[in-house]
Design a protein around this motif. Structure first.
Motif, PDB file in Angstrom:
ATOM      1  N   LEU A  67       0.851  -1.188   0.000  1.00 58.47           N
ATOM      2  CA  LEU A  67       0.000   0.000   0.000  1.00 58.47           C
ATOM      3  C   LEU A  67       0.888   1.240   0.000  1.00 58.47           C
ATOM      4  N   ILE A  68       0.719   2.076  -1.029  1.00 57.88           N
ATOM      5  CA  ILE A  68       1.443   3.341  -1.119  1.00 57.88           C
ATOM      6  C   ILE A  68       0.559   4.418  -0.508  1.00 57.88           C
ATOM      7  N   THR A  69       1.054   5.061   0.561  1.00 52.92           N
ATOM      8  CA  THR A  69       0.205   6.005   1.280  1.00 52.92           C
ATOM      9  C   THR A  69       1.040   7.170   1.791  1.00 52.92           C
ATOM     10  N   GLY A  70       0.476   7.945   2.728  1.00 48.16           N
ATOM     11  CA  GLY A  70       1.164   9.120   3.226  1.00 48.16           C
ATOM     12  C   GLY A  70       0.606   9.542   4.573  1.00 48.16           C
ATOM     13  N   GLY A  71       0.297  10.851   4.713  1.00 51.67           N
ATOM     14  CA  GLY A  71      -0.062  11.801   3.721  1.00 51.67           C
ATOM     15  C   GLY A  71      -0.973  11.226   2.641  1.00 51.67           C
ATOM     16  N   ASP A  72      -0.988  11.930   1.524  1.00 49.67           N
ATOM     17  CA  ASP A  72      -1.805  11.511   0.391  1.00 49.67           C
ATOM     18  C   ASP A  72      -0.903  11.180  -0.783  1.00 49.67           C
ATOM     19  N   ALA A  73      -0.830   9.893  -1.106  1.00 46.88           N
ATOM     20  CA  ALA A  73       0.117   9.415  -2.111  1.00 46.88           C
ATOM     21  C   ALA A  73      -0.120  10.023  -3.485  1.00 46.88           C
ATOM     22  N   ILE A  74      -1.369  10.345  -3.808  1.00 45.28           N
ATOM     23  CA  ILE A  74      -1.689  10.843  -5.138  1.00 45.28           C
ATOM     24  C   ILE A  74      -1.173  12.270  -5.352  1.00 45.28           C
ATOM     25  N   ILE A 105      -0.778  -4.006  -5.807  1.00 48.94           N
ATOM     26  CA  ILE A 105      -0.332  -2.663  -5.427  1.00 48.94           C
ATOM     27  C   ILE A 105      -1.580  -1.830  -5.170  1.00 48.94           C
ATOM     28  N   ARG A 106      -1.623  -1.196  -4.016  1.00 51.92           N
ATOM     29  CA  ARG A 106      -2.744  -0.310  -3.689  1.00 51.92           C
ATOM     30  C   ARG A 106      -2.200   1.086  -3.405  1.00 51.92           C
ATOM     31  N   VAL A 107      -3.057   2.083  -3.562  1.00 49.83           N
ATOM     32  CA  VAL A 107      -2.674   3.449  -3.240  1.00 49.83           C
ATOM     33  C   VAL A 107      -3.773   4.057  -2.385  1.00 49.83           C
ATOM     34  N   GLY A 108      -3.372   4.805  -1.354  1.00 54.67           N
ATOM     35  CA  GLY A 108      -4.332   5.444  -0.464  1.00 54.67           C
ATOM     36  C   GLY A 108      -4.417   6.938  -0.742  1.00 54.67           C
ATOM     37  N   THR A 109      -5.643   7.442  -0.901  1.00 56.56           N
ATOM     38  CA  THR A 109      -5.824   8.859  -1.205  1.00 56.56           C
ATOM     39  C   THR A 109      -7.174   9.348  -0.712  1.00 56.56           C
ATOM     40  N   ARG A 110      -7.205  10.615  -0.308  1.00 55.51           N
ATOM     41  CA  ARG A 110      -8.462  11.270   0.040  1.00 55.51           C
ATOM     42  C   ARG A 110      -8.780  12.362  -0.979  1.00 55.51           C
ATOM     43  N   THR A 111      -8.022  12.413  -2.075  1.00 58.48           N
ATOM     44  CA  THR A 111      -8.228  13.466  -3.065  1.00 58.48           C
ATOM     45  C   THR A 111      -9.622  13.418  -3.682  1.00 58.48           C
ATOM     46  N   LEU A 112     -10.242  12.253  -3.757  1.00 60.29           N
ATOM     47  CA  LEU A 112     -11.584  12.183  -4.329  1.00 60.29           C
ATOM     48  C   LEU A 112     -12.557  13.057  -3.547  1.00 60.29           C
ATOM     49  N   LEU A 124      -5.153   6.136 -16.348  1.00 57.38           N
ATOM     50  CA  LEU A 124      -4.447   5.219 -17.252  1.00 57.38           C
ATOM     51  C   LEU A 124      -3.177   4.684 -16.595  1.00 57.38           C
ATOM     52  N   LEU A 125      -2.499   5.536 -15.835  1.00 60.72           N
ATOM     53  CA  LEU A 125      -1.301   5.094 -15.123  1.00 60.72           C
ATOM     54  C   LEU A 125      -1.657   4.020 -14.091  1.00 60.72           C
ATOM     55  N   LEU A 126      -2.718   4.246 -13.327  1.00 62.28           N
ATOM     56  CA  LEU A 126      -3.131   3.267 -12.319  1.00 62.28           C
ATOM     57  C   LEU A 126      -3.551   1.955 -12.989  1.00 62.28           C
ATOM     58  N   ARG A 127      -4.261   2.061 -14.089  1.00 64.08           N
ATOM     59  CA  ARG A 127      -4.694   0.838 -14.780  1.00 64.08           C
ATOM     60  C   ARG A 127      -3.501   0.078 -15.354  1.00 64.08           C
ATOM     61  N   LYS A 128      -2.525   0.814 -15.862  1.00 64.17           N
ATOM     62  CA  LYS A 128      -1.337   0.187 -16.472  1.00 64.17           C
ATOM     63  C   LYS A 128      -0.681  -0.794 -15.508  1.00 64.17           C
ATOM     64  N   TYR A 129      -0.642  -0.416 -14.221  1.00 63.56           N
ATOM     65  CA  TYR A 129       0.012  -1.265 -13.227  1.00 63.56           C
ATOM     66  C   TYR A 129      -0.997  -1.989 -12.327  1.00 63.56           C
ATOM     67  N   ARG A 130      -2.246  -1.997 -12.758  1.00 66.03           N
ATOM     68  CA  ARG A 130      -3.329  -2.679 -12.017  1.00 66.03           C
ATOM     69  C   ARG A 130      -3.387  -2.236 -10.559  1.00 66.03           C
ATOM     70  N   VAL A 131      -3.226  -0.962 -10.355  1.00 67.38           N
ATOM     71  CA  VAL A 131      -3.234  -0.408  -9.001  1.00 67.38           C
ATOM     72  C   VAL A 131      -4.674  -0.260  -8.523  1.00 67.38           C
ATOM     73  N   GLN A 132      -4.938  -0.690  -7.302  1.00 64.29           N
ATOM     74  CA  GLN A 132      -6.251  -0.542  -6.683  1.00 64.29           C
ATOM     75  C   GLN A 132      -6.217   0.673  -5.753  1.00 64.29           C
ATOM     76  N   LEU A 133      -7.348   1.363  -5.655  1.00 64.75           N
ATOM     77  CA  LEU A 133      -7.364   2.631  -4.923  1.00 64.75           C
ATOM     78  C   LEU A 133      -8.269   2.553  -3.701  1.00 64.75           C
ATOM     79  N   SER A 134      -7.738   3.021  -2.571  1.00 68.77           N
ATOM     80  CA  SER A 134      -8.517   3.149  -1.336  1.00 68.77           C
ATOM     81  C   SER A 134      -8.700   4.627  -1.036  1.00 68.77           C
ATOM     82  N   THR A 135      -9.940   5.019  -0.727  1.00 70.05           N
ATOM     83  CA  THR A 135     -10.215   6.417  -0.443  1.00 70.05           C
ATOM     84  C   THR A 135     -10.968   6.539   0.873  1.00 70.05           C
ATOM     85  N   GLN A 136     -11.370   7.774   1.216  1.00 67.95           N
ATOM     86  CA  GLN A 136     -12.074   7.999   2.484  1.00 67.95           C
ATOM     87  C   GLN A 136     -13.142   9.070   2.317  1.00 67.95           C
ATOM     88  N   PHE A 137     -14.388   8.645   2.221  1.00 67.37           N
ATOM     89  CA  PHE A 137     -15.541   9.522   2.343  1.00 67.37           C
ATOM     90  C   PHE A 137     -16.186   9.209   3.691  1.00 67.37           C
TER      91      PHE A 137
END
Length: 385
Positions: free
Chosen positions: A185-192, A215-222, A235-248
């Protein structure tokens, strides 16, 4: 339906009017255009980060001004103009306000700086590892908006700072040497908030490790900076089949702009999962949780986790009792789709991992088997096999 209708969403006429009115004030004050507003770099450059900037758009009382100033001198804050425009300042319990504007209650310093023991769970580079087969790489301390309930508020500091290339490469080398690790999981802060080039460098290096399967990425940018999401990133996320976790955390964060970002990701084949945090006065209400999860489901977001709030220093005012979370989960049974029921989890202190929390009254061992209780409180028995 009567109760759910009272939960404000980002698509309500009230929310749309509030957004447009505040947006107009900000654009006029900054002599900016609609194109500027939709530019994520402009949004980050013009984050609202002190009480005097707030006062340009909202009439604060003297007490409110002094309280925000006192807290911000101790704990940094920053809010994108977009997210700021969602605040209903006439409502002291506005969910957006409570999550983004410093509150005098933060001066109660009970709690822990690092309740998850992340500092002691770092074997190399900028890794947090609590489980044998997955880990986190922390790539930045920067966020579009610094949540007042943030579990890593100890890392916010006084300025934004990305993790060095050396530390990221050291983290990846550790993963390469440990074949048990299948998920990163790539995170932070906000990885995006990293540039697409830096993200691709990380994704590319991880994808070349045979035992890294996910590979997952964590972001609250949404929720806080939806303009960051575009076709190039998707397209970049799809290229590497990255899954995204967010927080609403509340339905009022689910705006037309947020849904546009969700649509871009999902239409490009990027799975989006939501990890909601249960927060006092923000969303600790069964109808609010139900409405928010149903809105996310409607827009193709997977409801993944409902996190019990962590005991982070100066966030005591967000704490709720576990019984409240269990009550909410019990309410969701039979009243909404299974896709609208996240897993309610408690993160055990000291980095001991997630503990799923489920209402236990649904099942009871009896002499010849089990007594089961349905969502309508009807009982049935299941014999032992």
């Amino acid at each position: 339906m009567e109760h759910k209708s009272k939960v404000r969403t980002g698509f309500s006429e009230f929310s749309k009017n509030l957004y447009e009115n505040t947006k107009h004030k900000i654009l006029k004050e900054l002599n900016a255009s609609e194109d500027d507003w939709n530019n994520p770099k402009w949004q980050l450059k013009n984050r609202i980060s002190n009480v005097d900037e707030i006062s340009k758009y909202i009439n604060l009382t003297e007490e409110e001004y002094d309280n925000i100033k006192r807290v911000s001198e101790k704990y940094r804050f920053a809010i994108t103009p977009y997210y700021f425009s969602l605040i209903d300042f006439d409502n002291p319990n506005c969910p957006i306000r409570l999550q983004s504007i410093p509150d005098v209650k933060e001066l109660d310093e009970s709690g822990e700086l690092d309740p998850m023991n992340e500092e002691q769970s770092n074997p190399s580079g900028r890794i947090t590892r609590r489980y044998p087969n997955k880990l986190i790489i922390n790539v930045t301390n920067a966020c579009p908006m610094y949540c007042r309930h943030c579990q890593r508020r100890r890392l916010i500091g006084n300025f934004d700072k990305n993790t060095s290339q050396e530390d990221i490469d050291t983290s990846i080398e550790f993963i390469r040497k440990h074949e048990t690790i299948r998920e990163v999981l790539i995170t932070g802060g906000d990885a995006i908030l990293l540039s697409n080039d830096r993200l691709e460098d990380i994704f590319n290096k991880l994808s070349k490790i045979p035992h890294v399967e996910v590979i997952r990425v964590g972001t609250r940018t949404l929720a806080t900076l939806p303009f960051r999401i575009d076709d190039e990133l998707a397209l970049l996320l799809r290229k590497y089949r990255v899954q995204l976790s967010t927080q609403f955390n509340h339905a009022c964060e689910i705006t037309p702009e947020a849904v546009r970002a969700i649509d871009i990701l999902v239409d490009h084949g990027v799975p989006v999962r939501n990890q909601m945090v249960l927060l006092h006065n923000v969303n600790d209400d069964k109808y609010c949780i139900q409405k928010t999860n149903e809105e996310l489901h409607k827009y193709r977001v997977i409801n993944y986790y409902l996190f019990h709030p962590k005991d982070v220093k100066s966030t005591k005012h967000f704490q709720v009792d576990i019984s409240k979370g269990l009550e909410i989960m019990k309410h969701l049974e039979g009243r909404t789709s299974g896709m609208c029921k996240p897993t309610y989890v408690y993160n055990a202190p000291g980095g001991l991992g997630k503990v799923p929390l489920v209402p236990m009254e649904n099942i009871e061992r009896c002499e010849n088997g089990y007594k089961l209780t349905t969502w309508e409180n009807k009982t049935i028995t299941k014999d032992l096999e």
